[in-house]
Write a protein that holds these residues in place. Sequence first.
Motif, PDB file in Angstrom:
ATOM      1  N   GLN A  59      56.058  46.144  54.392  1.00  0.00           N
ATOM      2  CA  GLN A  59      56.944  46.556  52.834  1.00  0.00           C
ATOM      3  C   GLN A  59      57.709  48.392  53.926  1.00  0.00           C
ATOM      4  N   ALA A  60      56.681  49.216  54.649  1.00  0.00           N
ATOM      5  CA  ALA A  60      57.105  50.333  54.613  1.00  0.00           C
ATOM      6  C   ALA A  60      57.874  50.108  56.150  1.00  0.00           C
ATOM      7  N   THR A 112      48.590  44.812  47.049  1.00  0.00           N
ATOM      8  CA  THR A 112      48.777  46.532  47.753  1.00  0.00           C
ATOM      9  C   THR A 112      47.189  46.319  48.520  1.00  0.00           C
ATOM     10  N   VAL A 160      55.326  54.259  52.380  1.00  0.00           N
ATOM     11  CA  VAL A 160      55.020  53.595  50.997  1.00  0.00           C
ATOM     12  C   VAL A 160      53.767  54.095  50.750  1.00  0.00           C
ATOM     13  N   LEU A 178      57.901  55.689  47.701  1.00  0.00           N
ATOM     14  CA  LEU A 178      58.278  54.314  46.969  1.00  0.00           C
ATOM     15  C   LEU A 178      56.334  54.170  46.798  1.00  0.00           C
ATOM     16  N   ARG A 179      56.227  54.409  45.810  1.00  0.00           N
ATOM     17  CA  ARG A 179      55.432  54.362  45.043  1.00  0.00           C
ATOM     18  C   ARG A 179      54.037  52.983  44.614  1.00  0.00           C
ATOM     19  N   VAL A 180      53.422  52.756  45.018  1.00  0.00           N
ATOM     20  CA  VAL A 180      53.578  51.349  44.833  1.00  0.00           C
ATOM     21  C   VAL A 180      51.737  50.247  44.111  1.00  0.00           C
ATOM     22  N   LYS A 196      58.916  53.268  42.065  1.00  0.00           N
ATOM     23  CA  LYS A 196      57.565  52.954  42.664  1.00  0.00           C
ATOM     24  C   LYS A 196      58.131  51.342  42.266  1.00  0.00           C
ATOM     25  N   MET A 221      51.883  45.673  53.020  1.00  0.00           N
ATOM     26  CA  MET A 221      52.029  47.558  52.815  1.00  0.00           C
ATOM     27  C   MET A 221      52.468  47.496  53.900  1.00  0.00           C
TER      28      MET A 221
END
Length: 478
Positions: free
Chosen positions: A402-403, A393, A410, A386-388, A243, A399
């Motif tokens: 990030q992905a 967020t 994500v 990935l857990r956020v 995470k 986000m």
Amino acid sequence: MSGPVLAVDQGTSGTKALVVCPERGVIGTGAAPVRPRYGSGGRVEADPAELLDSVLEAGRAALADAGEPAVAVGLANQGETVLAWDPESGAPLTDAIVWQDRRAAPLCDELAPHAEELRSLTGLPVDPYFAAPKMAWIRRHLTRDGVVTTTDAWLAHRLTGALVTDAATAGRTQLLDLDRVDWSPRALELYGLADERLPEVVDAAGPVGATRAFGGELPLTGLLVDQQAALLAQRVTEPGTAKCTYGTGAFLLAQTGPLPRRGDSGLVSCVAWRLGGETSYCLDGQVFTVASAVRWLTDLGVISGAADLDPVGGAVPDAGGVTFVPALAGLAAPWWRGDVRGSLTGLGLDTGPGQLVRALVEGVAAQVAALADAAAADLGAPLTVLRVDGGLTRSALLMQTQADLLQLPVEVSALPDATALGAAAVARLGHEPGLRPEDAVPDWRPSAVYEPRIGATEAAERLGAFRAAVERLLDGAA
């Protein structure tokens, strides 16, 4: 049927509190701000009285909002923030030196010959980020009186009179033997802290004492450092899962199970939690400035706040060749170069707020991608998701970026305040000893899942540009 628990998350820029019912979920919320002070020489301090007041204000507000009493309380803490205090009266003897503070860097330089020994013992590199250098700095420069501890021990003492810290918070000091999960005499000796009176290292869940600070008498039954509390709340309990919390900084943790994993990727090996005497471990990587970098852009007048990230950054197609390394408080994992300062390169007359926002978002996401790569290297297998969680967020731009850079899905937590929910879980486990951890945490359900929209080649090119900028910084600071 068990009753609601009060969970208090004392963080860098504020304290959040939730009243959590096992059947109805969150039934009350409260919050109180905290404003750290930033000074020259990398100094970051907080007023201990403000920290305590924020805990009391947020907790009482959450109970008032719930309109019903709690049966127990849990406390999450900042981790590496320290102060000296009088164990008889509880009065603070110094300001709280916040985890971002860099003033202990010269002391860390002195310990460089022992860096590998300390890493082997404690799982941590020698860096001012951790608590022990700050504790030693206080003893050397401010006071020899009282005790010097992380803030959780002081807050727990003010609430109950106990002198305790949980194993995961103790693991953030660089004074804990990672294998024995107890204070290391050798580490204490190296830091000049061998004669200190230290808190008892306890499980994350279990009775600590009782407090009347929130009204009627409440047992304090849960203590856990912030990032590990979020790890638990997001059900990251199986080796290889991970995470990332996006707050003042960004913190990526990957579960490694019952054995510590000491890799050479630059990530930290530390205690995830100790429950029922059994220890789980994790790998941990940090980005020191995330929301604090957004606040920096805000203070410069580029944007009016975090809510501007998407409309301002989304108004342009890309960063326009601008690269931002947001090392405004140094580079953390996997580089561990606190002496490095941030950089903005590729600026032109056509650079506007949109490009600066895009470059900041990409810089944060690229650093988190570096942490994910390091975790995969140490685990011997790539991460699959990935857990956020955390306030940032809410930025779809961050986000999605990030992905894209991770080339992984994500999953954004549907549960706000994951850290407080982790504190609620350990409070419930401490109040109901027969409960299993998986029965104390909420079901995992993402509010959104961001899939990569670019290919691996483009992601590698964008990450390569960022890493080249980092290398230039490292070469310049060498």
